[in-house]
Scaffold this motif. Structure first.
Motif, PDB file in Angstrom:
ATOM      1  N   UNK A  26       0.855  -1.189   0.000  1.00 32.65           N
ATOM      2  CA  UNK A  26       0.000   0.000   0.000  1.00 32.65           C
ATOM      3  C   UNK A  26       0.886   1.231   0.000  1.00 32.65           C
ATOM      4  N   UNK A  27       0.563   2.182  -0.881  1.00 34.80           N
ATOM      5  CA  UNK A  27       1.321   3.427  -0.972  1.00 34.80           C
ATOM      6  C   UNK A  27       0.388   4.580  -0.646  1.00 34.80           C
ATOM      7  N   UNK A  28       0.695   5.330   0.392  1.00 39.90           N
ATOM      8  CA  UNK A  28      -0.088   6.515   0.741  1.00 39.90           C
ATOM      9  C   UNK A  28       0.513   7.705   0.018  1.00 39.90           C
ATOM     10  N   UNK A  29      -0.262   8.307  -0.871  1.00 38.17           N
ATOM     11  CA  UNK A  29       0.223   9.430  -1.656  1.00 38.17           C
ATOM     12  C   UNK A  29       0.429   9.034  -3.101  1.00 38.17           C
ATOM     13  N   UNK A  30      -0.398   9.582  -3.990  1.00 39.67           N
ATOM     14  CA  UNK A  30      -0.326   9.219  -5.405  1.00 39.67           C
ATOM     15  C   UNK A  30       0.206  10.367  -6.247  1.00 39.67           C
ATOM     16  N   UNK A  31       1.102  11.158  -5.664  1.00 45.18           N
ATOM     17  CA  UNK A  31       1.776  12.191  -6.441  1.00 45.18           C
ATOM     18  C   UNK A  31       2.853  11.562  -7.316  1.00 45.18           C
ATOM     19  N   UNK A  32       3.775  12.380  -7.781  1.00 46.34           N
ATOM     20  CA  UNK A  32       4.806  11.881  -8.693  1.00 46.34           C
ATOM     21  C   UNK A  32       5.645  10.786  -8.048  1.00 46.34           C
ATOM     22  N   UNK A  33       5.978  10.959  -6.761  1.00 47.17           N
ATOM     23  CA  UNK A  33       6.799   9.968  -6.073  1.00 47.17           C
ATOM     24  C   UNK A  33       6.031   8.665  -5.897  1.00 47.17           C
ATOM     25  N   UNK A  71      -2.129   1.745 -14.421  1.00 44.02           N
ATOM     26  CA  UNK A  71      -3.356   0.992 -14.667  1.00 44.02           C
ATOM     27  C   UNK A  71      -3.444  -0.341 -13.940  1.00 44.02           C
ATOM     28  N   UNK A  72      -2.309  -0.927 -13.578  1.00 47.93           N
ATOM     29  CA  UNK A  72      -2.342  -2.232 -12.918  1.00 47.93           C
ATOM     30  C   UNK A  72      -2.412  -2.139 -11.404  1.00 47.93           C
ATOM     31  N   UNK A  73      -2.479  -0.925 -10.887  1.00 47.78           N
ATOM     32  CA  UNK A  73      -2.584  -0.739  -9.439  1.00 47.78           C
ATOM     33  C   UNK A  73      -4.049  -0.554  -9.047  1.00 47.78           C
ATOM     34  N   UNK A  74      -4.340  -0.830  -7.792  1.00 45.21           N
ATOM     35  CA  UNK A  74      -5.661  -0.535  -7.225  1.00 45.21           C
ATOM     36  C   UNK A  74      -5.622   0.881  -6.674  1.00 45.21           C
ATOM     37  N   UNK A  75      -6.609   1.690  -7.051  1.00 44.96           N
ATOM     38  CA  UNK A  75      -6.654   3.079  -6.605  1.00 44.96           C
ATOM     39  C   UNK A  75      -7.768   3.242  -5.576  1.00 44.96           C
ATOM     40  N   UNK A  76      -7.432   3.920  -4.471  1.00 43.91           N
ATOM     41  CA  UNK A  76      -8.402   4.148  -3.400  1.00 43.91           C
ATOM     42  C   UNK A  76      -8.435   5.634  -3.076  1.00 43.91           C
TER      43      UNK A  76
END
Length: 219
Positions: free
Chosen positions: A4-11, A42-47
């Motif tokens: 899980x990655x918190x933060x969907x900015x450039x990083x 596209x292959x990630x789950x977005x929340x």
């Protein structure tokens, strides 16, 4: 591995792309609706959720993740996400981005952080690694700040030239893990001869870094 990655900015997106390409299952958690762009990874789950809200993290299924990466541009948010991931969901590995080097001291066990990644520190370490010969350079802090990955490039006048690895008596809580020589990556064996220009990578606690320097200078 589920990440899980918190933060969907450039990083966050860049990390997600790398992990997806490596075959991991990735979930991106983003608070700002304008940052939600499933076509970017596209292959990630977005929340769409606030990663600082316990109930929303629970709904997203963070407890089923092997790793949580707090990658937002706000250190306060990254600390809260790390603490929740470790204490409330028991996530095995928590990695946190440090935006302001002045806050780096906070990113440790007390806030649930296993690995803190500070871009300024990494860049400085890479510069030092490129120009420092004979001195010890700390490349990365590992496992809640209890050990570091450190590098030493043997100078042209090293007393270790031609001597075997076993000639180096390392202190406790340290290990020579790799020798980089030209384009080669060498797993060190006791009888391997050392050469000037070899890059030696150690894992060691901070307390014994000076002892490593001494061991290399006075074998």
């Amino acid at each position: 591995m589920r990440v899980a990655i918190a933060g969907a900015g450039a990083v966050g997106r860049s990390i997600a792309l790398e992990l997806v390409e490596s075959g991991h299952r990735v979930m991106l958690i983003e608070r700002e609706l304008t940052q939600i762009d499933p076509t970017a990874v596209p292959d990630a789950e977005w929340v769409h959720a606030d990663a600082c809200e316990l109930a929303l993290l629970e709904d997203a299924g963070v407890e089923g993740c092997d790793v949580v990466i707090a990658a937002t541009g706000d250190d306060k948010v990254n600390l809260v996400v790390s603490l929740l991931a470790k204490t409330e969901f028991g996530v095995r590995r928590v990695v946190a981005r440090v935006n302001d080097p002045r806050n780096e001291w906070l990113f440790g066990e007390n806030w649930g952080v296993d690995v803190a990644v500070s871009t300024p520190r990494l860049l400085a370490a890479l510069v030092e690694e490129a120009v420092a010969v004979g001195d010890l350079v700390r490349l990365m802090t590992l496992r809640q700040g209890q050990a570091n990955l450190v590098e030493v490039t043997l100078p042209a006048d090293t007393p270790l030239a031609g001597r075997p690895v076993r000639a180096v008596t390392l202190p406790p809580d340290s290990a020579l893990v790799t020798i980089l020589r030209g384009g080669r990556v060498i797993v060190p064996q006791p009888d391997d001869a050392l050469e000037p220009g070899d890059e030696l990578l150690f894992v060691a606690t901070t307390a014994v870094e000076d002892d490593i320097r001494d061991a290399l200078a006075h074998p």
